[in-house]
Design an enzyme around this catalytic site. Structure first.
Site, PDB file in Angstrom:
ATOM      1  N   LYS A 261     -41.085  22.689  20.339  1.00 20.64           N
ATOM      2  CA  LYS A 261     -40.158  22.409  19.332  1.00 20.64           C
ATOM      3  C   LYS A 261     -39.044  21.339  19.955  1.00 20.64           C
ATOM      4  O   LYS A 261     -39.168  20.894  20.815  1.00 20.64           O
ATOM      5  CB  LYS A 261     -39.531  23.490  18.932  1.00 20.64           C
ATOM      6  CG  LYS A 261     -38.541  24.256  19.966  1.00 20.64           C
ATOM      7  CD  LYS A 261     -38.029  25.543  19.340  1.00 20.64           C
ATOM      8  CE  LYS A 261     -37.231  26.166  20.384  1.00 20.64           C
ATOM      9  NZ  LYS A 261     -36.419  27.340  20.182  1.00 20.64           N
TER      10      LYS A 261
ATOM     11  N   TYR B 234     -11.453   5.793  29.885  1.00 18.94           N
ATOM     12  CA  TYR B 234     -10.459   5.959  28.984  1.00 18.94           C
ATOM     13  C   TYR B 234      -9.735   7.214  29.189  1.00 18.94           C
ATOM     14  O   TYR B 234     -10.232   8.043  29.893  1.00 18.94           O
ATOM     15  CB  TYR B 234     -11.662   6.204  27.644  1.00 18.94           C
ATOM     16  CG  TYR B 234     -12.158   5.316  27.093  1.00 18.94           C
ATOM     17  CD1 TYR B 234     -11.375   4.418  26.246  1.00 18.94           C
ATOM     18  CD2 TYR B 234     -13.416   5.142  27.444  1.00 18.94           C
ATOM     19  CE1 TYR B 234     -11.925   3.104  25.735  1.00 18.94           C
ATOM     20  CE2 TYR B 234     -14.134   3.994  26.532  1.00 18.94           C
ATOM     21  CZ  TYR B 234     -13.294   3.147  25.852  1.00 18.94           C
ATOM     22  OH  TYR B 234     -14.006   2.232  24.965  1.00 18.94           O
TER      23      TYR B 234
ATOM     24  N   MET C 204     -19.259   5.395  25.939  1.00 18.90           N
ATOM     25  CA  MET C 204     -20.571   5.517  25.201  1.00 18.90           C
ATOM     26  C   MET C 204     -21.624   4.806  25.618  1.00 18.90           C
ATOM     27  O   MET C 204     -22.788   5.342  25.673  1.00 18.90           O
ATOM     28  CB  MET C 204     -20.075   4.698  23.874  1.00 18.90           C
ATOM     29  CG  MET C 204     -21.308   4.587  22.771  1.00 18.90           C
ATOM     30  SD  MET C 204     -21.021   3.340  21.318  1.00 18.90           S
ATOM     31  CE  MET C 204     -19.634   4.446  20.618  1.00 18.90           C
TER      32      MET C 204
END
Length: 376
Positions: free
Chosen positions: A34, A254, A302
């Protein structure tokens, strides 16, 4: 030159893990694929498992099964969440699928069916308390399915809540309750997930359901003699594309969550949370640079992360960084990030996947013509 981040899937390791599961259980195997085979790619994974003559495959829902059938996969396929409405029954018949039955509403729908009888897997809730019939509800559900003209065969199943925590008594309690609930019934049984296979052999029954085990990742947070014999199927790597020399007292990234306490060398790696690496992985989480361990510094961005190269003076731009794989288990990385390896695998995205291992022969032309799912 393209961005260097990639995932490499070792199909030989997949074969090894399947054979290992067979060798320690001696049972029939349901390969759980799955969620796109836990991020490994459901079609190539299914093709390898089918090549190895796996007895059954399992997916979450009918949409995942259709993808496999239309790619030519012929193995039996089980829908772990069963069907959601009557409109799915003709689709199940068309694609030759099995379904888990876990609530009375499904039995009621099945009783109205006018087509070919289905093989069903009757789920008993022995302690997971998610889906399934409670032991007190089992006799009625079992009787209805046994008497139904729309059921050709029943397999009795349950699911363990804490099999990956061997120190807890929960699994023994579930094993005992399952045995008591089905006492006197002649049907085949299916209980063990990956952790059950590796630590609770008394639960194996006629079928086992390896998922994480197939992909070579341990379900346990501590070393385990059997889990340690698995071979990782997925290796995720990238490269260093920038190197910085920083002095003491310099914040990185950050939020400036990490501040250097001595002069250090910092590498910048093309891997970030948009690729699926967990943003909440803290400073100190491990990576390998050219096979040598080092650590993440600062917050994951990111598209990139920063790592400590101070003790690796020969490192250069373009050197390989392993995020998880051989010698750096996904379980270990996940533990640092406060999550599980399942989530690392499933969250991987924007990362090209390359397959290694003997090529799988192309599946025969599918006998299943595409059909659409009507609204329920």
């Amino acid at each position: 030159m393209s961005r260097p981040t990639k995932a490499t899937i070792n199909l030989s390791a997949l074969r090894h893990n399947l054979q290992f599961a067979r060798s320690i259980t001696g049972t029939k195997v349901i390969g759980v694929i799955k969620a796109d085979a836990y991020g490994h790619g459901s079609i190539p994974i299914a093709q390898v498992l089918e090549e190895q003559k796996i007895e059954c495959l399992a997916v979450a829902c009918i949409e995942e099964a259709i993808v496999l059938r239309e790619a030519g996969v012929q193995s039996p396929i089980l829908l772990l969440e069963g069907f959601y409405g009557a409109a799915e029954l003709p689709i199940m018949e068309h694609y030759d699928l099995f379904a888990v039955i876990q609530q009375q509403e499904q039995i009621d729908i099945l009783n109205q069916w006018k087509g070919k009888p289905f093989k069903v897997w009757l789920k008993i809730d022995t302690g997971m308390h998610r889906i399934g019939f409670l032991p007190s509800e089992f006799p009625s559900a079992y009787k209805q399915l046994k008497e139904s003209e729309n059921v050709s065969q029943i397999v009795l199943m349950t699911h363990f809540a804490c099999a990956d925590e061997p120190e807890k008594p929960t699994t023994i309690d579930q094993i005992d309750l399952f045995a008591q609930t089905i006492e006197g019934k002649a049907e085949e049984t299916c209980s063990s997930n990956s952790a059950g296979i590796l630590h609770w052999p008394e639960a194996n029954g006629n079928w086992v359901r390896p998922g994480l085990l197939l992909y070579g990742s341990s379900p346990f947070t501590t070393p385990h003699p059997l889990a340690d014999r698995l071979k990782p199927v997925m290796e995720v790597t990238s490269q260093i594309f920038a190197i910085r020399k920083l002095g003491a007292g310099v914040p990185i990234g950050y939020g400036q969550t990490y501040v250097t306490d001595h002069p250090c060398t910092v590498g910048v790696v093309a891997m970030g949370y948009a690729d699926g690496y967990p943003r909440h992985a803290p400073s100190g989480s491990p990576v390998l640079v050219n096979g040598q361990r080092t650590r993440i510094l600062g917050r994951i961005s990111m598209d990139m992360m920063t790592i400590d190269l101070t003790h690796l003076p020969n490192t250069k731009i373009g050197d390989t960084v392993m995020l998880w794989g051989d010698n750096l288990p996904a379980t270990e990385v996940a533990h640092h990030a406060g999550t599980i390896s399942y989530e690392l695998f499933c969250n991987l995205k924007r990362v090209p996947i390359h397959y290694l291992g003997e090529a799988v022969s192309e599946s025969e032309q599918t006998k299943y013509q595409p059909v659409s799912i009507s609204p329920t």
